[in-house]
Design a protein around this motif. Structure first.
Motif, PDB file in Angstrom:
ATOM      1  N   SER A 129      38.256 -21.740 -28.070  1.00 18.21           N
ATOM      2  CA  SER A 129      37.442 -22.922 -27.275  1.00 18.21           C
ATOM      3  C   SER A 129      36.124 -22.382 -27.161  1.00 18.21           C
ATOM      4  O   SER A 129      35.584 -21.059 -27.282  1.00 18.21           O
ATOM      5  N   ALA A 130      35.088 -23.349 -26.855  1.00 16.57           N
ATOM      6  CA  ALA A 130      33.840 -22.919 -26.363  1.00 16.57           C
ATOM      7  C   ALA A 130      33.556 -22.224 -25.154  1.00 16.57           C
ATOM      8  O   ALA A 130      32.778 -21.223 -25.146  1.00 16.57           O
ATOM      9  N   THR A 131      34.626 -21.935 -24.345  1.00 13.63           N
ATOM     10  CA  THR A 131      34.609 -21.288 -23.302  1.00 13.63           C
ATOM     11  C   THR A 131      34.914 -19.415 -23.761  1.00 13.63           C
ATOM     12  O   THR A 131      34.153 -18.910 -23.143  1.00 13.63           O
ATOM     13  N   GLU A 132      35.812 -19.376 -24.558  1.00 13.79           N
ATOM     14  CA  GLU A 132      36.085 -18.249 -25.127  1.00 13.79           C
ATOM     15  C   GLU A 132      34.947 -17.729 -25.920  1.00 13.79           C
ATOM     16  O   GLU A 132      34.481 -16.325 -25.594  1.00 13.79           O
ATOM     17  N   ILE A 133      34.113 -18.606 -26.663  1.00  7.97           N
ATOM     18  CA  ILE A 133      32.891 -18.071 -27.266  1.00  7.97           C
ATOM     19  C   ILE A 133      31.980 -17.827 -26.147  1.00  7.97           C
ATOM     20  O   ILE A 133      31.416 -16.892 -26.543  1.00  7.97           O
ATOM     21  N   GLY A 134      31.760 -18.503 -25.270  1.00  7.45           N
ATOM     22  CA  GLY A 134      31.012 -18.281 -24.254  1.00  7.45           C
ATOM     23  C   GLY A 134      31.067 -16.921 -23.503  1.00  7.45           C
ATOM     24  O   GLY A 134      30.114 -16.125 -23.259  1.00  7.45           O
ATOM     25  N   LYS A 135      32.474 -16.591 -23.477  1.00  2.28           N
ATOM     26  CA  LYS A 135      32.765 -15.386 -22.823  1.00  2.28           C
ATOM     27  C   LYS A 135      32.236 -14.121 -24.028  1.00  2.28           C
ATOM     28  O   LYS A 135      31.823 -13.140 -23.274  1.00  2.28           O
ATOM     29  N   GLN A 186      29.230 -11.223 -22.903  1.00  4.85           N
ATOM     30  CA  GLN A 186      29.408  -9.880 -23.057  1.00  4.85           C
ATOM     31  C   GLN A 186      28.245  -9.207 -23.733  1.00  4.85           C
ATOM     32  O   GLN A 186      27.931  -8.083 -23.597  1.00  4.85           O
ATOM     33  N   ALA A 187      27.589  -9.896 -24.742  1.00  5.25           N
ATOM     34  CA  ALA A 187      26.638  -9.463 -25.351  1.00  5.25           C
ATOM     35  C   ALA A 187      25.140  -9.534 -24.631  1.00  5.25           C
ATOM     36  O   ALA A 187      24.456  -8.676 -24.901  1.00  5.25           O
ATOM     37  N   ARG A 213      24.198 -13.601 -32.884  1.00  2.00           N
ATOM     38  CA  ARG A 213      24.887 -12.631 -33.420  1.00  2.00           C
ATOM     39  C   ARG A 213      26.309 -12.717 -32.931  1.00  2.00           C
ATOM     40  O   ARG A 213      27.368 -12.710 -33.647  1.00  2.00           O
ATOM     41  N   ALA A 214      26.407 -12.978 -31.613  1.00  2.00           N
ATOM     42  CA  ALA A 214      27.812 -12.871 -30.930  1.00  2.00           C
ATOM     43  C   ALA A 214      28.532 -14.045 -31.217  1.00  2.00           C
ATOM     44  O   ALA A 214      29.653 -14.112 -31.572  1.00  2.00           O
ATOM     45  N   PHE A 215      27.631 -15.177 -31.292  1.00  2.00           N
ATOM     46  CA  PHE A 215      28.335 -16.605 -31.838  1.00  2.00           C
ATOM     47  C   PHE A 215      28.822 -16.225 -33.345  1.00  2.00           C
ATOM     48  O   PHE A 215      30.128 -16.620 -33.495  1.00  2.00           O
ATOM     49  N   ASP A 216      27.823 -15.947 -34.195  1.00  2.00           N
ATOM     50  CA  ASP A 216      28.281 -15.870 -35.688  1.00  2.00           C
ATOM     51  C   ASP A 216      29.518 -14.860 -35.846  1.00  2.00           C
ATOM     52  O   ASP A 216      30.507 -14.807 -36.819  1.00  2.00           O
TER      53      ASP A 216
END
Length: 164
Positions: free
Chosen positions: A40-46, A50-51, A158-161
């Motif tokens: 989910s976008a929410t998990e990606i946001g978390k 963290q980064a 970088r966190a997204f990728d």
């Protein structure tokens, strides 16, 4: 004749091992792709949080998402949106998971329009914020559209990728 027999015996196990290794590696690639599509976008946001710290930003709702990027709510599966707490700052972070990947380019174009509008707003008024807008990150990965306007846009990217 014994040499030929021995060579064939060695050749077969080596080929078998090679085929098994290729099969295992091929299986791993497919699993990773399916896992990233399920995030989910929410998990990606978390993961992004963290980064980098998002304390200076405010989490926004669907109304704000629609207002900023002119996005149809029915096309959005999930999203996160953070904007600056002050109207004199350009910071934004958005991760949008669309229901249909074919919509990602039009959403990206809408986000580019937002960036251009912000550039005009900050160009002569706040050069530091204009610089951030000039160096924003906007990209798509399948059903996901990612936007980062921040001093830490590279770390956010970088966190997204890393999740794909």
């Amino acid at each position: 004749m014994k040499k030929q027999w021995r060579g064939k015996r060695i050749f077969s196990p080596v080929m078998l091992v090679f085929i098994v290794v290729i099969g295992v590696l091929s299986g791993c690639v497919g699993k990773d792709d399916k896992i990233s599509e399920q995030q989910s976008a929410t998990e990606i946001g978390k993961s992004i949080e963290q980064a980098v710290s998002l304390k200076e930003m405010k989490k926004q709702d669907l109304n704000k998402l629609q207002k900023l990027y002119n996005i149809d709510a029915d096309s959005v599966d999930d999203f996160i949106l953070y904007t600056s707490t002050s109207n004199v700052k350009a910071d934004e972070l958005a991760v949008i998971k669309l229901k249909d990947e074919s919509q990602s380019e039009s959403v990206k174009e809408n986000m580019e329009q937002r960036i251009e509008t912000q550039k005009m707003k900050f160009k002569d008024y706040r050069p530091d914020e204009y610089y951030l807008l000039e160096h924003h990150v906007l990209k798509t990965k399948g059903k996901y559209v990612f936007l980062a306007v921040s001093k830490e846009a590279d770390s956010m990217e970088r966190a997204f990728d890393s999740l794909f």
